[in-house]
Design an enzyme around this catalytic site. Structure first.
Site, PDB file in Angstrom:
ATOM      1  N   ARG A 114      10.543  21.043  27.889  1.00 13.67           N
ATOM      2  CA  ARG A 114      10.039  21.480  29.217  1.00 13.67           C
ATOM      3  C   ARG A 114       9.717  22.960  29.262  1.00 13.67           C
ATOM      4  NH1 ARG A 114      14.002  17.815  30.264  1.00 13.67           N
ATOM      5  NH2 ARG A 114      13.240  15.862  31.125  1.00 13.67           N
ATOM      6  N   LYS A 136      -3.022  30.075  30.787  1.00 12.68           N
ATOM      7  CA  LYS A 136      -3.581  28.716  30.825  1.00 12.68           C
ATOM      8  C   LYS A 136      -3.515  28.155  29.417  1.00 12.68           C
ATOM      9  CE  LYS A 136      -7.055  28.740  34.466  1.00 12.68           C
ATOM     10  NZ  LYS A 136      -8.495  28.585  34.708  1.00 12.68           N
ATOM     11  N   GLU A 178     -17.995  36.567  27.086  1.00  6.60           N
ATOM     12  CA  GLU A 178     -16.915  36.676  28.091  1.00  6.60           C
ATOM     13  C   GLU A 178     -16.762  38.124  28.559  1.00  6.60           C
ATOM     14  OE1 GLU A 178     -15.391  34.242  29.520  1.00  6.60           O
ATOM     15  OE2 GLU A 178     -15.399  32.532  28.149  1.00  6.60           O
ATOM     16  N   LYS A 218      -8.739  40.942  33.524  1.00  9.98           N
ATOM     17  CA  LYS A 218      -8.102  39.612  33.533  1.00  9.98           C
ATOM     18  C   LYS A 218      -6.661  39.726  34.028  1.00  9.98           C
ATOM     19  CE  LYS A 218      -7.739  35.145  31.725  1.00  9.98           C
ATOM     20  NZ  LYS A 218      -8.124  34.126  30.788  1.00  9.98           N
ATOM     21  N   GLU A 228      -4.525  30.106  40.160  1.00  8.40           N
ATOM     22  CA  GLU A 228      -5.920  29.861  40.538  1.00  8.40           C
ATOM     23  C   GLU A 228      -6.080  29.178  41.889  1.00  8.40           C
ATOM     24  OE1 GLU A 228      -8.947  29.326  37.288  1.00  8.40           O
ATOM     25  OE2 GLU A 228      -9.146  27.397  38.289  1.00  8.40           O
ATOM     26  N   ARG A 232      -8.664  33.869  41.180  1.00  6.39           N
ATOM     27  CA  ARG A 232      -8.828  33.668  39.743  1.00  6.39           C
ATOM     28  C   ARG A 232     -10.103  32.897  39.411  1.00  6.39           C
ATOM     29  NH1 ARG A 232      -4.169  32.168  35.238  1.00  6.39           N
ATOM     30  NH2 ARG A 232      -5.610  32.068  33.493  1.00  6.39           N
ATOM     31  N   ASN A 236     -14.386  32.147  36.374  1.00  7.81           N
ATOM     32  CA  ASN A 236     -15.177  30.989  35.947  1.00  7.81           C
ATOM     33  C   ASN A 236     -16.673  31.198  36.138  1.00  7.81           C
ATOM     34  OD1 ASN A 236     -12.844  29.542  35.323  1.00  7.81           O
ATOM     35  ND2 ASN A 236     -12.574  28.990  37.471  1.00  7.81           N
ATOM     36  N   HIS A 239     -19.108  29.304  34.027  1.00  6.73           N
ATOM     37  CA  HIS A 239     -18.369  28.310  33.251  1.00  6.73           C
ATOM     38  C   HIS A 239     -18.615  26.855  33.653  1.00  6.73           C
ATOM     39  CE1 HIS A 239     -16.461  31.696  31.440  1.00  6.73           C
ATOM     40  NE2 HIS A 239     -15.641  30.957  30.726  1.00  6.73           N
ATOM     41  N   HIS A 243     -19.301  24.720  30.542  1.00  6.09           N
ATOM     42  CA  HIS A 243     -18.438  23.628  30.072  1.00  6.09           C
ATOM     43  C   HIS A 243     -19.232  22.338  29.865  1.00  6.09           C
ATOM     44  CE1 HIS A 243     -14.431  25.552  31.539  1.00  6.09           C
ATOM     45  NE2 HIS A 243     -14.693  25.855  30.286  1.00  6.09           N
ATOM     46  N   HIS A 255     -17.845  28.186  22.570  1.00  8.69           N
ATOM     47  CA  HIS A 255     -17.564  28.312  24.013  1.00  8.69           C
ATOM     48  C   HIS A 255     -18.402  29.454  24.610  1.00  8.69           C
ATOM     49  CE1 HIS A 255     -15.202  28.357  27.707  1.00  8.69           C
ATOM     50  NE2 HIS A 255     -14.974  29.645  27.531  1.00  8.69           N
TER      51      HIS A 255
HETATM   52  N1  LIG Z   1      -6.816  29.574  28.091  1.00  9.78           N
HETATM   53  C1  LIG Z   1      -7.825  30.268  28.529  1.00  9.78           C
HETATM   54  O1  LIG Z   1      -7.730  30.964  29.548  1.00  9.78           O
HETATM   55  C2  LIG Z   1      -9.117  30.248  27.776  1.00  9.78           C
HETATM   56  C3  LIG Z   1     -10.119  31.143  28.123  1.00  9.78           C
HETATM   57  C4  LIG Z   1     -11.291  31.160  27.360  1.00  9.78           C
HETATM   58  C5  LIG Z   1     -11.450  30.280  26.311  1.00  9.78           C
HETATM   59  N2  LIG Z   1     -10.447  29.390  26.027  1.00  9.78           N
HETATM   60  C6  LIG Z   1     -10.592  28.456  24.901  1.00  9.78           C
HETATM   61  O2  LIG Z   1     -10.747  29.208  23.713  1.00  9.78           O
HETATM   62  C7  LIG Z   1     -11.519  28.446  22.787  1.00  9.78           C
HETATM   63  C8  LIG Z   1     -12.613  29.310  22.207  1.00  9.78           C
HETATM   64  O3  LIG Z   1     -12.023  30.359  21.502  1.00  9.78           O
HETATM   65  P1  LIG Z   1     -12.651  30.885  20.120  1.00  9.78           P
HETATM   66  O4  LIG Z   1     -14.074  31.191  20.328  1.00  9.78           O
HETATM   67  O5  LIG Z   1     -11.714  31.926  19.644  1.00  9.78           O
HETATM   68  O6  LIG Z   1     -12.659  29.579  19.218  1.00  9.78           O
HETATM   69  P2  LIG Z   1     -11.776  29.043  17.999  1.00  9.78           P
HETATM   70  O7  LIG Z   1     -10.329  29.223  18.217  1.00  9.78           O
HETATM   71  O8  LIG Z   1     -12.259  27.660  17.788  1.00  9.78           O
HETATM   72  O9  LIG Z   1     -12.204  29.972  16.782  1.00  9.78           O
HETATM   73  C9  LIG Z   1     -13.525  29.914  16.285  1.00  9.78           C
HETATM   74  C10 LIG Z   1     -13.521  29.911  14.756  1.00  9.78           C
HETATM   75  O10 LIG Z   1     -13.177  31.206  14.285  1.00  9.78           O
HETATM   76  C11 LIG Z   1     -12.242  31.105  13.189  1.00  9.78           C
HETATM   77  N3  LIG Z   1     -11.493  32.358  13.168  1.00  9.78           N
HETATM   78  C12 LIG Z   1     -10.414  32.680  13.903  1.00  9.78           C
HETATM   79  N4  LIG Z   1     -10.063  33.955  13.669  1.00  9.78           N
HETATM   80  C13 LIG Z   1     -10.923  34.444  12.741  1.00  9.78           C
HETATM   81  C14 LIG Z   1     -11.065  35.703  12.108  1.00  9.78           C
HETATM   82  N5  LIG Z   1     -10.268  36.729  12.404  1.00  9.78           N
HETATM   83  N6  LIG Z   1     -12.060  35.850  11.199  1.00  9.78           N
HETATM   84  C15 LIG Z   1     -12.906  34.831  10.934  1.00  9.78           C
HETATM   85  N7  LIG Z   1     -12.830  33.612  11.517  1.00  9.78           N
HETATM   86  C16 LIG Z   1     -11.835  33.424  12.417  1.00  9.78           C
HETATM   87  C17 LIG Z   1     -11.433  29.892  13.534  1.00  9.78           C
HETATM   88  O11 LIG Z   1     -10.762  29.389  12.395  1.00  9.78           O
HETATM   89  C18 LIG Z   1     -12.510  28.950  14.127  1.00  9.78           C
HETATM   90  O12 LIG Z   1     -13.132  28.218  13.110  1.00  9.78           O
HETATM   91  C19 LIG Z   1     -12.029  27.248  23.546  1.00  9.78           C
HETATM   92  O13 LIG Z   1     -11.256  26.128  23.230  1.00  9.78           O
HETATM   93  C20 LIG Z   1     -11.826  27.627  24.997  1.00  9.78           C
HETATM   94  O14 LIG Z   1     -11.636  26.514  25.838  1.00  9.78           O
HETATM   95  C21 LIG Z   1      -9.292  29.379  26.728  1.00  9.78           C
END
Ligand SMILES: NC(=O)c1ccc[n+]([C@@H]2O[C@H](COP(=O)([O-])OP(=O)(O)OC[C@H]3O[C@@H](n4cnc5c(N)ncnc54)[C@H](O)[C@@H]3O)[C@@H](O)[C@H]2O)c1
Length: 350
Positions: A114, A136, A178, A218, A228, A232, A236, A239, A243, A255
């Site tokens: 939990r 999140k 972003e 942020k 949210e 917050r 979005n 987004h 999405h 993304h």
């Molecule tokens: N929780 C939140 O508030 C929030 C906000 C925005 C996005 N997100 C989520 O984040 C994700 C997108 O994040 P992302 O773009 O980082 O994607 P990701 O985590 O899929 O990473 C993209 C690629 O980069 C590679 N990678 C990671 N670090 C690296 C580095 N230092 N050098 C080279 N390659 C590297 C990874 O292995 C992967 O293949 C989505 O799932 C999205 O929904 C969440």
């Protein structure tokens, strides 16, 4: 080294410009066991096995790359390993990777016993400026992206800028989408900085400043409205459309690439419904294109509309968007008609 404080269900700090090896060492000293999740690419590139071996109380768990890791089957494997390794309430999960990994690691921590502590060590620009901050956590499912999740803030976020050196220009640019969003909704100084950098390489030289400013916004917004209920939602911006596109592309698009097109859609919608001026609408396109980000799509509108209706930001059958009256002045658009959305989409061009 700088830090920014976030006040959510507990207070925590986002530390900028630390060395992750030292961070792991001190986290390991605060818990009897730590469970580290990372994708293979990150683990290999940054020699995580060797770094963790020196700590004695750390387990490394490799997860699939990208969106494939945000899957219930992966969470089940993590739960099983947490059980086998005897992780208790006083132990912690550490997520080292992009936003997909911090979403997954945070979700595993939220659901184990939990809720146990977790730390985010983001390795992509998108994760540094957005995903790792704000609490999140979540995974994807057939029903949609990020529909399963929990609000569960990390105990600490530790940004090591050295990770950015291996990030491809494509992934760096995706993170910039972003950053640009934050510039439009809250901090126009970000737009000024980016207008002076006309390539991804030159944007890399101001990464620390961009990260600091984006995280500051942020942190401010999340601290005012953690769960949210209203404010917050401004994060979005772009987004709802983004999405839908991401899902239609079966997550082949980054993304940030989908958000980039979503930002142009939101700007055009703002022009139509809120009178956002033409210069500000054009600035969206100019800035995004400057870093090679896409600003239009030829996906048919019908399926996009269907997906937007199922976005978790929809309330009942109402389609809601964040728009802009002007730069830094967001506005909630409630119950936007599908006719308005379709004509906005047509204005975006192919
Ligand atoms: N929780 C939140 O508030 C929030 C906000 C925005 C996005 N997100 C989520 O984040 C994700 C997108 O994040 P992302 O773009 O980082 O994607 P990701 O985590 O899929 O990473 C993209 C690629 O980069 C590679 N990678 C990671 N670090 C690296 C580095 N230092 N050098 C080279 N390659 C590297 C990874 O292995 C992967 O293949 C989505 O799932 C999205 O929904 C969440």
């Amino acid at each position: 080294m700088r830090h920014i404080t976030v006040v959510a269900e507990h207070e925590y700090k986002v530390h900028i410009d630390e060395h992750f090896e030292g961070v792991l060492h001190s986290i390991s000293q605060s818990h009897s066991k730590i469970f580290v999740v990372a994708p293979a690419f990150v683990a290999e590139t940054f020699h995580l096995e060797r770094v963790l071996h020196a700590l004695e109380n750390a387990t490394l768990f490799i997860v699939p790359e990208g969106e494939h890791q945000k899957d219930i089957a992966v969470v089940e494997k993590i739960w099983q390993a947490l059980g086998e390794n005897g992780l208790t309430r006083s132990d912690a999960v550490v997520a080292i990777g992009g936003g997909a990994t911090t979403d997954l690691g945070g979700f595993a921590a939220a659901t184990w016993l939990r809720g146990i502590s977790w730390y985010a060590i983001p390795t992509t620009l998108a994760a540094m400026v957005d995903a790792s901050v704000g609490g999140k956590t979540g995974i994807n499912s057939h029903a949609g992206k990020n529909l399963i999740g929990a609000f569960h803030s990390p105990t600490g976020v530790h940004i090591d800028l050295r990770f950015l050196a291996t990030l491809s220009d494509r992934d760096f640019a995706a993170g910039l989408a972003e950053v640009i969003k934050v510039g439009f909704i809250r901090d126009a100084s970000i737009l000024d900085i980016l207008q002076k950098q006309n390539t991804v390489s030159s944007a890399r030289t101001v990464a620390e400043d961009l990260i600091f400013r984006s995280v500051a916004v942020k942190a401010d917004v999340v601290s005012a409205d953690f769960q949210e209920s209203r404010l917050r939602e401004i994060l979005n911006y772009g987004h709802t459309f983004g999405h839908a596109l991401e899902k239609i592309s079966h997550y082949e698009m980054r993304h940030g690439e989908a958000v980039s097109i979503g930002l142009v859609f939101a700007a055009e919608l703002s022009g139509k419904l809120l009178g956002l001026n033409m210069d500000d609408i054009s600035l969206h396109r100019t800035l995004l294109q400057q870093f090679g980000l896409p600003t239009s799509t030829n996906v048919p509108f019908g399926p996009l509309l269907e997906l937007m209706r199922s976005d978790k930001k929809a309330r009942g059958s109402m389609l809601r968007f964040i728009g802009l009256n002007s730069v830094g002045n967001p506005h909630w658009l409630e119950d936007v008609s599908s006719e308005v959305l379709e004509s906005t989409y047509e204005r975006m061009g192919p």
